[in-house]
Scaffold this motif. Structure first.
Motif, PDB file in Angstrom:
ATOM      1  N   SER A 163       0.803  -1.226   0.000  1.00  0.00           N
ATOM      2  CA  SER A 163       0.000   0.000   0.000  1.00  0.00           C
ATOM      3  C   SER A 163       0.834   1.274   0.000  1.00  0.00           C
ATOM      4  N   HIS A 213      -7.084  -3.385   4.597  1.00  0.00           N
ATOM      5  CA  HIS A 213      -8.058  -3.454   3.500  1.00  0.00           C
ATOM      6  C   HIS A 213      -7.362  -3.183   2.177  1.00  0.00           C
ATOM      7  N   THR A 214      -6.578  -2.084   2.140  1.00  0.00           N
ATOM      8  CA  THR A 214      -5.896  -1.707   0.895  1.00  0.00           C
ATOM      9  C   THR A 214      -4.953  -2.822   0.454  1.00  0.00           C
ATOM     10  N   SER A 217      -6.925  -5.740  -1.105  1.00  0.00           N
ATOM     11  CA  SER A 217      -8.102  -5.296  -1.855  1.00  0.00           C
ATOM     12  C   SER A 217      -8.558  -6.328  -2.885  1.00  0.00           C
ATOM     13  N   ARG A 218      -7.592  -7.034  -3.511  1.00  0.00           N
ATOM     14  CA  ARG A 218      -7.988  -7.970  -4.569  1.00  0.00           C
ATOM     15  C   ARG A 218      -8.762  -9.146  -3.982  1.00  0.00           C
ATOM     16  N   GLN A 227     -17.748  -4.713   4.790  1.00  0.00           N
ATOM     17  CA  GLN A 227     -16.337  -4.502   5.138  1.00  0.00           C
ATOM     18  C   GLN A 227     -16.272  -3.382   6.163  1.00  0.00           C
ATOM     19  N   ASN A 269      -2.296  -8.532  -1.639  1.00  0.00           N
ATOM     20  CA  ASN A 269      -2.121  -8.349  -3.086  1.00  0.00           C
ATOM     21  C   ASN A 269      -0.719  -8.755  -3.529  1.00  0.00           C
TER      22      ASN A 269
END
Ligand SMILES: C=C(O[C@@H]1C=C(C(=O)O)C=C[C@H]1O)C(=O)O
Length: 632
Positions: A163, A213-214, A217-218, A227, A269
């Motif tokens: 991130s 979360h970031t 994200s995928r 969420q 991710n």
């Protein structure tokens, strides 16, 4: 009586072995601290990449003999060595900063189990300092707790491989009087965590910190659930424990503290999801010279075009490496930027002091946020050859339409790594040493290094191979030993980075096969009496067995009239025919004549030169002069 399950006795043996592994690891750790103590008076970095590389190469070989694959062994030992290096650095750091806070009250984001908590744990565990945990609910509160003296240290995440930068922390650093005193990079293995008895098919809510979360994200995009953003991973885990049909995103280690089970792993991710944390304290620290240091600067340049480039040019000109550059808006001054710079340098070093003097001239504002030990230990790289499959299994000879040595097969000259340099990349390298002559290796090793040589060349006698390796490690040069086929090749390659195969080897298919199956670069010599075609055919035999690191060496000789001969036409012919790098080894001559021969070899586009030193070669003055002529 119930029968014992057949797995039980096997498991007992495994448990016992694990216990032995643990006590061996603890013993190794204690020895590594002894090594640190022995380095106290040596102003050299704690980390010794040459030693690590030799160690790993040997372990990979020995592991193979026991049926363990190379990647597995090197991964395992990277973890062990990383721990050893970081503990040694921490010991030096403590020695140099005797008045660091005696207690360790640490403020971090969240509660037990948050990533910041786990980072604080690993950082202080390396220092054998027990933690007094002061979980906070915001970054602001962490700064305040340390500034007001309730905590001795604050732990702050600053950047993540998925991130990116954590802006809020950078903005707070702009206004604090605290100093950065340390860093630690932690692997952040995000998992989905659920309470005991939960049904993974019935998830309604995912609790996580916004950063998490970031970073995931995928994976989250594939879920059709609510969420919910929370202030820390610890809070997410606490909520998942009490909220029916919910899960938290967090680490397995943290989840265990809340009685949560992993229902899905590796959801970030990026496969390598890591976060860098900074440690802040009220007093700055000193970094001893044995420990690699980082310095973080905060600066604002003028508004004129090129101002930042000019400031960065100062670092470039002083050879200071910048590892991070981050810009943040200056609050209250729209469109003006403050820059954060991390550089690999000790604040006390002359270069850094000069840089600061220059930068104060070029900037509107500059402040040192801290100088602290760099705690990133990148794995020592073994070349792919060393990690290749088991060399004992005879390789299928490689076949190609064109000879493997030819420029038709490969147009570009093959570059071969020799320590920090590459032979065949257009530079002209010097390999030098006493070779088989009985000479003080340590002295010659220092001279070769000092004058810019790339490789130290020594003998084949078993008793001197260990010395050759040790000298190479001390001076920081790869080492090469001559090989005629008398010593077992494995004995030589255990200690040496390169093998110099004497001309006679060209005519021994079995020796060429051994060289082809070894994973060391081979310098193959041609002397008068061996044709160029025979040399290339020998090179082909080595290449076809898998070893692509073949270097040719055109060797001169002394005529019966006492005048040295050197076949430069052969050098030019070889360079045309083959992509393999070509060295020249002129026969012994007086220093000025030798200098002319070396210059001629360079003119003929040879990739380097092999020079004998000492009683059977150049004396130290002659060598110094020749090297000056070549590289100054
Ligand atoms: C222990 C040492 O220090 C460091 C750690 C090493 C290890 O744990 O094996 C190897 C080399 C050094 O980078 C040493 O120099 O031997």
């Amino acid at each position: 009586m119930s029968q014992q399950h057949p797995v039980e006795p096997i498991r007992r043996q495994i448990t016992e072995l694990d216990q032995q592994l643990l006590s061996l690891l603890a013993k190794r750790r204690a020895l590594s601290l002894e090594v640190a103590k022995s380095k106290r008076d040596v102003v050299k970095p704690v980390r010794d990449s040459q030693r690590e590389s030799a160690l790993l190469t040997r372990l990979v070989q020995q592991g193979r003999e026991l049926g363990l694959d190379g990647q597995y062994v090197s991964r395992l030992f990277h973890t062990i060595i990383e721990d050893s290096v970081l503990r040694q650095q921490a010991w030096f750091q403590a020695q140099n900063n005797p008045d660091a806070p005696p207690s360790t009250r640490v403020a971090f984001l969240g509660a037990k189990g948050s990533y910041s908590y786990l980072a604080a744990q690993s950082y202080f565990e390396r220092r054998d300092q027990p933690l007094e945990e002061l979980g906070q609910d915001s970054f602001d509160a962490i700064f305040a707790a340390v500034e007001q003296g309730q905590a001795d240290y604050g732990v702050l995440p600053v950047e993540n491989t998925s991130s990116g930068s954590i802006n809020e922390v950078f903005d707070l650093l702009q206004h604090t009087a605290l100093h950065i005193v340390g860093e630690t990079t932690e692997s952040i293995p995000h998992c989905v965590l659920m309470a005991d008895g939960g049904d993974p098919g019935q998830i309604k809510t995912v609790f996580a910190h916004p950063q998490v979360h970031t970073q995931c994200s995928r994976y989250l995009a594939t879920l059709d659930v609510e969420q919910a953003y929370v202030a820390s991973s610890a809070e997410a885990m606490a909520l998942a424990q009490t909220t029916p049909n919910s899960v938290a995103l967090g680490s397995e280690r943290g989840g265990a503290l809340y009685g949560l089970n992993v229902i899905q792993r590796e959801i970030a991710n990026q496969p390598r999801n890591e976060t860098r944390f900074l440690l802040v304290a009220r007093k700055p620290v000193e970094v001893p010279p044995q420990v690699p240091a980082k310095t973080t600067l905060l600066m604002a340049t003028g508004q004129q075009p090129g101002a930042l480039v000019e400031a960065l040019g100062v670092l470039r000109d002083l050879g200071i490496n910048m590892t991070k550059l981050e810009s943040r808006p200056i609050h209250g001054n729209p469109w003006e930027e403050m820059f954060y710079l991390d550089v690999s340098a000790n604040l006390r070093s002359e270069a850094m002091q000069t840089a600061l003097r220059e930068l104060t001239r070029l900037t509107r504002f500059i402040k040192v946020l801290g100088c602290y030990p760099c705690e990133t230990v990148l794995p020592t790289e073994l070349d792919s050859q060393a990690l290749a499959d088991d060399p004992r299994v005879p390789a299928q000879p490689i076949q190609a339409e064109q000879p493997l040595f030819s420029r038709e097969h490969k147009a570009q000259t093959q570059a071969i790594r020799l320590g920090h340099q590459h032979l065949g990349d257009g530079s002209f390298l010097t390999l030098a040493g006493p070779g088989l002559a009985n000479e003080p290796l340590a002295q010659w090793g220092r001279r070769v290094k000092e004058h810019g040589g790339a490789v130290l060349w020594g003998g084949e006698q078993a008793q001197s191979l260990t010395e050759l390796r040790q000298v190479g490690q001390q001076v920081g040069l790869p080492v090469m030993a001559s090989w005629s086929g008398l010593t077992p090749l494995s004995q030589l390659t255990a200690d040496c980075d390169l093998v110099l195969a004497a001309d006679a080897v060209v005519h021994h298919p079995d020796r060429l096969q051994q060289l082809g199956q070894s994973q060391r670069p081979v310098v193959l010599q041609r002397a008068a009496g061996t044709s160029g075609e025979a040399l290339l055919a020998a090179a082909e035999q080595i290449l076809s067995q898998g070893n692509q690191q073949v270097i040719l060496c055109e060797t001169g000789h002394c005529g019966s009239d006492g005048i040295p001969r050197l076949d430069l036409a052969m050098v030019a012919w070889l360079k045309q025919r083959t992509h393999l790098p070509v060295l020249v080894a002129p026969a012994m001559a007086s220093a000025p004549l030798l200098a002319s021969l070396v210059a001629a070899a360079r003119g003929a586009e040879a990739d380097g030169v092999l020079l004998p030193l000492g009683s059977e070669g150049l004396d130290s003055d002659g060598f110094a002069q020749l090297m000056k002529g070549l590289y100054c």
